[in-house]
Design a protein around this motif. Structure first.
Motif, PDB file in Angstrom:
ATOM      1  N   LEU A 120      -5.141  -6.876   6.846  1.00 56.34           N
ATOM      2  CA  LEU A 120      -3.530  -7.206   6.163  1.00 56.34           C
ATOM      3  C   LEU A 120      -3.720  -8.722   5.449  1.00 56.34           C
ATOM      4  O   LEU A 120      -2.666  -9.144   4.949  1.00 56.34           O
ATOM      5  CB  LEU A 120      -2.469  -7.028   6.832  1.00 56.34           C
ATOM      6  CG  LEU A 120      -2.095  -5.644   7.204  1.00 56.34           C
ATOM      7  CD1 LEU A 120      -1.046  -5.359   8.092  1.00 56.34           C
ATOM      8  CD2 LEU A 120      -2.027  -4.687   5.787  1.00 56.34           C
ATOM      9  N   LEU A 121      -4.884  -9.488   5.561  1.00 56.68           N
ATOM     10  CA  LEU A 121      -5.037 -10.793   5.002  1.00 56.68           C
ATOM     11  C   LEU A 121      -4.661 -10.865   3.763  1.00 56.68           C
ATOM     12  O   LEU A 121      -3.891 -11.864   3.617  1.00 56.68           O
ATOM     13  CB  LEU A 121      -6.520 -11.336   5.280  1.00 56.68           C
ATOM     14  CG  LEU A 121      -6.808 -11.887   6.424  1.00 56.68           C
ATOM     15  CD1 LEU A 121      -8.488 -12.247   6.585  1.00 56.68           C
ATOM     16  CD2 LEU A 121      -6.123 -13.187   6.724  1.00 56.68           C
ATOM     17  N   ASP A 122      -4.826 -10.046   3.057  1.00 59.63           N
ATOM     18  CA  ASP A 122      -4.553 -10.157   1.596  1.00 59.63           C
ATOM     19  C   ASP A 122      -2.997  -9.618   1.045  1.00 59.63           C
ATOM     20  O   ASP A 122      -2.675  -9.596  -0.261  1.00 59.63           O
ATOM     21  CB  ASP A 122      -5.457  -9.533   0.516  1.00 59.63           C
ATOM     22  CG  ASP A 122      -6.706 -10.105   0.557  1.00 59.63           C
ATOM     23  OD1 ASP A 122      -6.824 -11.440   0.881  1.00 59.63           O
ATOM     24  OD2 ASP A 122      -7.857  -9.515   0.551  1.00 59.63           O
ATOM     25  N   ASP A 123      -2.522  -9.115   2.177  1.00 60.09           N
ATOM     26  CA  ASP A 123      -0.977  -8.825   1.832  1.00 60.09           C
ATOM     27  C   ASP A 123      -0.004  -9.526   2.923  1.00 60.09           C
ATOM     28  O   ASP A 123       0.419  -8.923   4.163  1.00 60.09           O
ATOM     29  CB  ASP A 123      -0.829  -7.059   2.248  1.00 60.09           C
ATOM     30  CG  ASP A 123       0.516  -6.545   2.004  1.00 60.09           C
ATOM     31  OD1 ASP A 123       1.390  -7.343   1.981  1.00 60.09           O
ATOM     32  OD2 ASP A 123       0.614  -5.168   1.991  1.00 60.09           O
ATOM     33  N   GLU A 124       0.561 -10.353   2.293  1.00 57.35           N
ATOM     34  CA  GLU A 124       1.175 -11.550   3.110  1.00 57.35           C
ATOM     35  C   GLU A 124       2.404 -10.904   3.903  1.00 57.35           C
ATOM     36  O   GLU A 124       2.659 -11.175   5.153  1.00 57.35           O
ATOM     37  CB  GLU A 124       1.717 -12.857   2.446  1.00 57.35           C
ATOM     38  CG  GLU A 124       2.336 -13.865   3.363  1.00 57.35           C
ATOM     39  CD  GLU A 124       2.481 -15.275   2.482  1.00 57.35           C
ATOM     40  OE1 GLU A 124       1.731 -16.029   2.801  1.00 57.35           O
ATOM     41  OE2 GLU A 124       3.637 -15.068   1.899  1.00 57.35           O
ATOM     42  N   PRO A 125       3.298 -10.093   3.172  1.00 53.64           N
ATOM     43  CA  PRO A 125       4.561  -9.656   4.002  1.00 53.64           C
ATOM     44  C   PRO A 125       4.126  -8.863   5.023  1.00 53.64           C
ATOM     45  O   PRO A 125       4.712  -8.759   6.188  1.00 53.64           O
ATOM     46  CB  PRO A 125       4.998  -9.065   2.864  1.00 53.64           C
ATOM     47  CG  PRO A 125       4.826  -9.613   1.577  1.00 53.64           C
ATOM     48  CD  PRO A 125       3.567 -10.006   1.701  1.00 53.64           C
ATOM     49  N   GLN A 126       3.100  -7.980   4.838  1.00 53.34           N
ATOM     50  CA  GLN A 126       2.767  -6.872   5.960  1.00 53.34           C
ATOM     51  C   GLN A 126       1.953  -7.859   7.001  1.00 53.34           C
ATOM     52  O   GLN A 126       1.989  -7.479   8.215  1.00 53.34           O
ATOM     53  CB  GLN A 126       1.896  -5.886   5.236  1.00 53.34           C
ATOM     54  CG  GLN A 126       2.777  -4.924   4.552  1.00 53.34           C
ATOM     55  CD  GLN A 126       3.675  -4.339   5.237  1.00 53.34           C
ATOM     56  OE1 GLN A 126       3.835  -3.652   6.367  1.00 53.34           O
ATOM     57  NE2 GLN A 126       4.844  -4.048   4.716  1.00 53.34           N
TER      58      GLN A 126
END
Length: 267
Positions: free
Chosen positions: A144-150
């Motif tokens: 999830l590195l590129d999906d900050e909220p998640q």
């Protein structure tokens, strides 16, 4: 002196009777299985051989304590609300806010207490069940590195796993409550950042994964003191990052909808 508009006082004997009934019902609620219901008022009156006012006062006491919800009307009754981790955390949070506890004070408590849980995990006989969950969390967080909220949500789950695996229920309840309250303060900062078009850098997120991996490595090596130090260093870095964006003298906020959601997630 008589207080204007004050609630009429009950006779002292009636108050004592109500307190005795409340004590018995309280014990039943706390020892009951999930989904238990409280007897109707008529049944309580018959069982204890007391008056309706005494029973109503006993129920009012329990309602004030948050152990029941009294529904009025023909279809009314008393719905049992057994205390849980969420309600305990909420009560603790409100007490801290009422005591004017500052964010810096709360963050310092988390920095000091959560590392202890990592050491307890290493000493826990069930740690072989804990380590696979922590490794899996790290891999899910990495994805999830590129999906900050998640990413942030999944990273916080790592800390919850540490605390819930300490093997001591009292420690778990107290530390989870504080971590949940601190997490809600972090989320407030993140919302402000997002409103200004700011985000944590990818480098920051990679540093979180690296820190979590080091914690697990120390645990795998059976190094309780090393695991404790690794968590402390990581928590200090996270604390400094967030405190740098707010006034550390600001009072904790446990009454917000955000904080309530954080507490409810503990159930």
């Amino acid at each position: 002196m008589k207080a204007t508009g004050a609630r009429p006082r009950m006779p002292l004997q009636q108050v004592r009777i109500a307190e005795s009934i409340a004590a018995e019902l309280r014990a039943r609620i706390l020892n009951a299985d999930e989904g238990a219901v409280l007897p109707k008022q008529d049944e309580i009156v018959a069982e204890f051989q007391v008056s309706y006012p005494s029973v109503r006062e006993a129920l009012r006491i329990l309602e004030t304590e948050g152990l029941i919800t009294v529904r009025r009307g023909n279809l009314g009754g008393s719905q049992v609300r057994r205390p849980d981790a969420g309600s305990a955390a909420y009560s603790l949070g409100l007490a801290l806010q009422a005591a004017r506890v500052q964010l810096s004070d709360l963050s310092d408590a988390v920095v000091r207490l959560e590392p202890m849980c990592a050491a307890m995990c290493v000493e826990n006989a069930d740690q072989d069940k804990v380590l696979p969950k922590l490794r899996q969390n790290i891999e899910e967080t990495r994805a999830l590195l590129d999906d900050e909220p998640q990413f942030l949500m999944k990273a916080r789950e790592f800390h919850d796993l540490l605390v819930t695996s300490a093997g001591n229920k009292t420690t778990e309840l107290m530390v989870r409550s504080l971590v949940a309250l601190w997490s809600s303060q972090e989320e407030a900062v993140e919302e402000t950042m997002a409103a200004h078009g700011e985000t944590h850098t990818r480098e920051n997120r990679e540093a979180v994964i690296d820190a979590h991996a080091k914690i697990v490595a120390r645990m795998e090596a059976g190094d309780a003191a090393g695991a404790e130090r690794a968590v402390r260093r990581h928590n200090e870095a996270v604390r400094d990052l967030y405190i740098s964006r707010v006034d550390g003298n600001e009072i904790v906020d446990a009454a917000s909808a955000r904080a309530r959601r954080s507490f409810q997630s503990l159930v």
